[in-house]
Scaffold this motif. Structure first.
Motif, short mmCIF file in Angstrom:
data_model
loop_
_atom_site.label_atom_id
_atom_site.label_comp_id
_atom_site.label_asym_id
_atom_site.label_seq_id
_atom_site.Cartn_x
_atom_site.Cartn_y
_atom_site.Cartn_z
N LYS A 1 0.85 -1.20 0.00
CA LYS A 1 0.00 0.00 0.00
C LYS A 1 0.88 1.25 0.00
CE LYS A 1 -3.99 0.21 2.47
NZ LYS A 1 -4.85 0.53 3.64
N LEU A 2 0.57 2.16 -0.94
CA LEU A 2 1.35 3.39 -1.09
C LEU A 2 0.42 4.60 -0.92
CD1 LEU A 2 3.92 5.00 -2.23
CD2 LEU A 2 2.88 4.70 -4.47
N ILE A 3 0.70 5.40 0.10
CA ILE A 3 -0.05 6.67 0.23
C ILE A 3 0.68 7.72 -0.58
CG2 ILE A 3 -0.63 8.58 1.79
CD1 ILE A 3 -1.45 6.67 3.88
N LEU A 4 -0.05 8.42 -1.47
CA LEU A 4 0.52 9.55 -2.21
C LEU A 4 -0.10 10.82 -1.64
CD1 LEU A 4 -0.37 7.19 -4.58
CD2 LEU A 4 1.30 8.57 -5.77
N VAL A 5 0.74 11.81 -1.37
CA VAL A 5 0.25 13.05 -0.75
C VAL A 5 0.27 14.18 -1.77
CG1 VAL A 5 0.67 14.79 1.05
CG2 VAL A 5 1.15 12.37 1.52
N ALA A 6 -0.87 14.89 -1.87
CA ALA A 6 -0.92 16.11 -2.69
C ALA A 6 -1.56 17.19 -1.84
CB ALA A 6 -1.76 15.87 -3.94
N GLY A 7 -1.05 18.41 -1.93
CA GLY A 7 -1.60 19.46 -1.08
C GLY A 7 -1.88 20.76 -1.81
N LYS B 1 -2.74 2.77 -12.26
CA LYS B 1 -4.14 2.41 -12.45
C LYS B 1 -4.38 0.90 -12.43
CE LYS B 1 -7.09 5.27 -15.03
NZ LYS B 1 -7.12 5.87 -16.36
N ASN B 2 -3.65 0.16 -13.26
CA ASN B 2 -3.92 -1.29 -13.32
C ASN B 2 -2.76 -2.09 -12.71
OD1 ASN B 2 -6.44 -1.02 -14.61
ND2 ASN B 2 -5.33 -0.52 -16.50
N ASN B 3 -2.10 -1.48 -11.73
CA ASN B 3 -0.94 -2.15 -11.15
C ASN B 3 -1.41 -3.18 -10.11
OD1 ASN B 3 1.35 -2.51 -9.24
ND2 ASN B 3 2.34 -1.11 -10.69
N ASP B 4 -0.90 -4.41 -10.23
CA ASP B 4 -1.38 -5.42 -9.28
C ASP B 4 -0.42 -5.64 -8.12
OD1 ASP B 4 0.60 -6.62 -10.66
OD2 ASP B 4 -0.61 -8.22 -11.55
N LYS B 5 0.64 -4.79 -8.06
CA LYS B 5 1.58 -4.94 -6.94
C LYS B 5 1.47 -3.81 -5.92
CE LYS B 5 5.09 -7.38 -9.58
NZ LYS B 5 5.99 -6.97 -10.63
N ILE B 6 1.00 -2.65 -6.40
CA ILE B 6 0.94 -1.48 -5.51
C ILE B 6 -0.48 -0.91 -5.51
CG2 ILE B 6 1.84 0.86 -5.08
CD1 ILE B 6 4.34 0.01 -6.71
N LYS B 7 -1.02 -0.77 -4.31
CA LYS B 7 -2.36 -0.15 -4.20
C LYS B 7 -2.18 1.30 -3.75
CE LYS B 7 -6.42 -0.37 -1.16
NZ LYS B 7 -7.33 0.37 -1.96
N PRO B 8 -2.57 2.27 -4.60
CA PRO B 8 -2.41 3.67 -4.20
C PRO B 8 -3.56 4.17 -3.32
CG PRO B 8 -3.25 3.55 -6.44
CD PRO B 8 -3.12 2.13 -5.96
N VAL B 9 -3.22 5.02 -2.37
CA VAL B 9 -4.24 5.73 -1.59
C VAL B 9 -3.88 7.21 -1.72
CG1 VAL B 9 -5.22 6.13 0.71
CG2 VAL B 9 -4.47 3.83 0.05
N THR C 1 8.86 9.45 -16.57
CA THR C 1 9.37 9.41 -15.19
C THR C 1 8.47 8.59 -14.27
OG1 THR C 1 10.58 11.45 -15.48
CG2 THR C 1 9.95 10.90 -13.23
N ALA C 2 7.15 8.72 -14.43
CA ALA C 2 6.24 7.99 -13.53
C ALA C 2 6.50 6.50 -13.64
CB ALA C 2 4.79 8.31 -13.89
N GLN C 3 6.66 6.01 -14.88
CA GLN C 3 6.91 4.59 -15.09
C GLN C 3 8.19 4.16 -14.37
OE1 GLN C 3 4.32 3.10 -16.44
NE2 GLN C 3 5.46 1.34 -15.61
N ARG C 4 9.24 4.99 -14.48
CA ARG C 4 10.51 4.65 -13.82
C ARG C 4 10.35 4.61 -12.30
NH1 ARG C 4 12.98 7.50 -18.44
NH2 ARG C 4 12.59 9.52 -17.49
N ILE C 5 9.56 5.53 -11.77
CA ILE C 5 9.36 5.57 -10.31
C ILE C 5 8.61 4.32 -9.84
CG2 ILE C 5 8.19 6.80 -8.42
CD1 ILE C 5 8.87 9.43 -9.84
N ILE C 6 7.58 3.96 -10.57
CA ILE C 6 6.80 2.78 -10.17
C ILE C 6 7.69 1.53 -10.24
CG2 ILE C 6 4.73 1.39 -10.66
CD1 ILE C 6 4.28 4.34 -9.60
N GLU C 7 8.50 1.44 -11.30
CA GLU C 7 9.40 0.27 -11.41
C GLU C 7 10.36 0.21 -10.24
OE1 GLU C 7 11.17 0.52 -15.30
OE2 GLU C 7 9.20 0.20 -16.24
#
Ligand code: UD1
Length: 382
Positions: free
Chosen positions: A3-9, A25-33, A369-375
């Motif tokens: 589980k990954l919490i992403l913070v935006a303010g 969106k369709n990642n089966d390893k990381i669940k975003p909150v 960049t997003a793809q690289r971060i998720i990897e």
């Protein structure tokens, strides 16, 4: 599943979070909150960005609103601690350098949650900027450091961060820009002119009187909101006069940040502005219209951080009116120049004479960049 919490303010966070949310969106390893702290809350400063960037509605909104730095930071910390305890995430990812970034890092770090800072290592070395304090605090206690340029890596190494914790993966803001620029340029430009009477209400929505200039790209874009420039009456009055003089040569369009607009009213500067008919003060724009406006302009005159990067990607001359920048790569490689207030006029003349600064796009500012971060998160921290 982790589980990954992403913070935006605040506003500049939303274009950094958007590509991550899409990539997850369709990642089966990381669940975003997705947690929105509510530091920015107006439709024009927040809601519109979620809509235009297709960011899903936040899972949790802390609704902290505006307050002094200490109060705002404390409110975020108090609410975010409850969220972390309830959600029990494996990681918290924070972006940028706003109060929400530092507040949530403090909370997550003390709860022993792995904290990832995207846009780590930027330094202006100017502690009068609240953002610099936020950067220092965040980087002092984060666990994983994702950077946008090599100077940031060097700053972190000098501060004693282990090299293996630093990952230069590029620029998320450019992911959003690359994904949206074509759509942005097809988005009609409509503006709401701010009232030229002495009140904060707005005139009815209407096309900008300098439309002809707009069609030909003969205009400049202004953005100013740094406390150092706009919270002080003398500095802001000087700036208004300088903007006014420039607008006599070339129309200037200024989507005004609420902080700047309030100060204009409080310092009684509206009548000064009224004396310059080609100085267009308009309500803050959504993301697509703003990118459209900048992409067709002759230059940006700004004190913002993000715009230095966006103009570098678009190769539009950018004049940054600050004594320093935390984003020096936009100067070494990009189209950005740091200038003093007294040099604004000469620098604009250079641009009008066709001698504006142009540059190249830094490494990894490529939309991926997003793809690289998720990897990285999948591989390294699973
Ligand atoms: C914040 C960030 C800054 C970022 C900027 C982008 C910090 C320390 N600063 O500055 O790094 O570049 O966002 O916009 O985190 N207000 C509204 N509506 C809103 C939000 C704010 O009217 O939706 C007004 C409030 O009166 C508030 C003032 O703007 O007091 C300033 O907002 P705040 O979030 O404190 O800082 P910013 O100047 O926006």
């Amino acid at each position: 599943m982790k589980k990954l919490i992403l913070v935006a303010g605040a506003r500049p966070n939303f274009m950094k979070i958007a590509p991550l949310m899409h990539a997850l969106k369709n990642n089966d390893k990381i669940k975003p909150v997705l947690v929105h702290t509510g530091q920015h809350y107006d439709v024009k400063m927040s809601g519109q960005f979620f809509e235009e960037l297709n960011i899903p509605a936040p899972d949790i909104n802390l609704e902290v609103g505006s307050a002094s730095h200490a109060v705002q930071t404390a409110r975020i910390m108090e609410s975010f601690e409850k969220v972390c305890i309830d959600e029990n995430p494996d990681f918290v990812l924070v972006v940028g350098d706003v109060n929400s970034t530092a507040a949530c890092t403090l909370v997550a770090s003390k709860l022993g949650i792995t904290t990832i800072h995207y846009e780590a290592g930027l330094r202006s070395r100017d502690r009068t900027m609240p953002e610099e304090i936020n950067r220092l605090v965040t980087d002092a206690i984060s666990d994983v450091f994702i950077t946008t340029s090599v100077d940031a890596d060097e700053n972190l190494l000098k501060e004693g961060v282990d090299a293996e914790k630093i990952h230069m993966l590029g620029n998320l803001m450019i992911d959003s820009l690359a994904a949206n620029i074509e759509k942005a340029q097809k988005t009609p430009l409509t503006f709401t002119l701010l009232n030229r009477n002495n009140s904060i209400s707005v005139e009815s929505s209407k096309p900008l009187p300098c439309e002809e200039g707009l069609a030909k790209g003969r205009y400049g874009v202004l953005t100013f909101h740094r406390p150092g420039n706009v919270d002080n009456k003398e500095a802001l009055s000087n700036l208004v006069e300088i903007w006014g003089k420039i607008s006599e040569k070339i129309p200037l369009v200024f989507p005004v940040h609420p902080r700047t607009y309030k100060n204009i009213q409080n310092f009684g500067l509206q009548s000064l502005i009224n004396g310059y008919p080609q100085l267009y003060f308009i309500e803050p724009l959504g993301y697509l219209q703003f990118i459209h406006l900048v992409s067709k302009s002759m230059f940006a005159l700004t004190d913002s951080g993000g715009i230095q990067e966006e103009t570098t990607y678009m190769n539009i001359p950018c004049l940054t009116v600050r004594p320093n920048t935390e984003r020096p790569v936009t100067i070494w490689e990009g189209s950005n120049k740091l200038i003093k207030m007294e040099d604004i006029s000469d620098e604009i003349q250079l641009i009008l004479d066709g001698k504006g600064k142009r540059g190249t796009v830094p490494r990894y500012w490529d939309g991926k960049t997003a793809q690289r971060i998720i990897e990285l998160i999948e591989k390294g921290y699973n």
